[in-house]
Design an enzyme around this catalytic site. Sequence first.
Site, PDB file in Angstrom:
ATOM      1  N   TYR A  68     -59.058 -81.121 -40.422  1.00  0.00           N
ATOM      2  CA  TYR A  68     -58.413 -80.452 -39.296  1.00  0.00           C
ATOM      3  C   TYR A  68     -57.530 -81.459 -38.563  1.00  0.00           C
ATOM      4  CZ  TYR A  68     -61.681 -76.483 -39.695  1.00  0.00           C
ATOM      5  OH  TYR A  68     -62.403 -75.399 -40.126  1.00  0.00           O
ATOM      6  N   PRO A 102     -62.820 -64.213 -37.561  1.00  0.00           N
ATOM      7  CA  PRO A 102     -63.641 -63.144 -36.972  1.00  0.00           C
ATOM      8  C   PRO A 102     -62.819 -62.004 -36.372  1.00  0.00           C
ATOM      9  CG  PRO A 102     -63.541 -65.001 -35.477  1.00  0.00           C
ATOM     10  CD  PRO A 102     -62.895 -65.453 -36.763  1.00  0.00           C
ATOM     11  N   GLY A 111     -59.905 -60.990 -37.994  1.00  0.00           N
ATOM     12  CA  GLY A 111     -58.899 -60.793 -39.018  1.00  0.00           C
ATOM     13  C   GLY A 111     -58.086 -62.065 -39.152  1.00  0.00           C
ATOM     14  N   PRO A 126     -50.408 -62.922 -44.147  1.00  0.00           N
ATOM     15  CA  PRO A 126     -49.790 -61.633 -44.478  1.00  0.00           C
ATOM     16  C   PRO A 126     -50.730 -60.819 -45.366  1.00  0.00           C
ATOM     17  CG  PRO A 126     -48.221 -63.436 -44.764  1.00  0.00           C
ATOM     18  CD  PRO A 126     -49.557 -64.079 -44.528  1.00  0.00           C
TER      19      PRO A 126
END
Length: 309
Positions: free
Chosen positions: A67, A223, A225, A229
Amino acid sequence: MTTTESTTATGARRAGGPGPLAGRTVSRVGFGAMQLERLRDDRDTAVGIVRRAIALGIDHIDTAQFYGNGFANEVIREAVRPADGVLVVSKVGATPDPGGPYPMRLAQRPEELRAAVDDNLASLGLDQIPLVNLRRAATGPGLRAVGEQAVDIDDQLAVMTALRDEGKIGAIGISNVGIEELNRALPASPACVQNAYSLVSRTDEDLLELCLAENIAWVPYFPLGSSFPGMPKVTEEPAVRAAARALGHTPAQIGLAWLLHHAPNTMLIPGTADAGHLAANVAAGAVALDTATLAALDAVPSRSGDIIG
């Protein structure tokens, strides 16, 4: 529930209430550190976000060395104090690749998993990482393993178990797995499963049920979505928007609250680099959903896309 269980080491009420993870009791609403990279040019604000999360009752933080090429880990190292009692969770299976087409590349081979644990230990400044997730790459959204990166899960779990035996990690979690892989992983006593899952993406219901039966924490990523795309967004669902209007909350809070209501072993790790969104995520842990609202949300069809990054 005892007072000790309901509050963190700092005395704050646990966000979302208490839940078990890797042998400890922590807040069911945690904090995902991936978005901290957005604050790379404002390190003080990044540290402040983590400190604010702790003050709001979060004692479960999810991170990874990949990250922000170590930035998130460095911020956590600076922000989290031993007295905070925070359970820091990391993951391996990828490594930073700042010059590549994606900010990370897969690192699935056993020797790469071991090196990634050592990198996480160094950047977090820890002698042991309480919980480390093995990020698989055979299913789910994101990069897919091919060639030498397509490693059997048994070989990966062997090195993860060895790292646990050596004391470098406290517990093993797994991520991006299907039901067959989870069954193969059960002898390693996984503490949690991290898969993409939300109100609108529930194809892993069988895994969730197995986790519940085996006392394994279910830690969904995406969580609400995803911005990928083709993947649906929870906040755009009419039933979610209707519940938000009726109950006086945001659609995002309804989506997070549904996850907590849906299964008692669910632990959330919504990520943000914004203090206002952080407060809203914590508040979602206290949202009550009545029977009628839950029924309306449960009726939303699962329409997850199979996205390969």
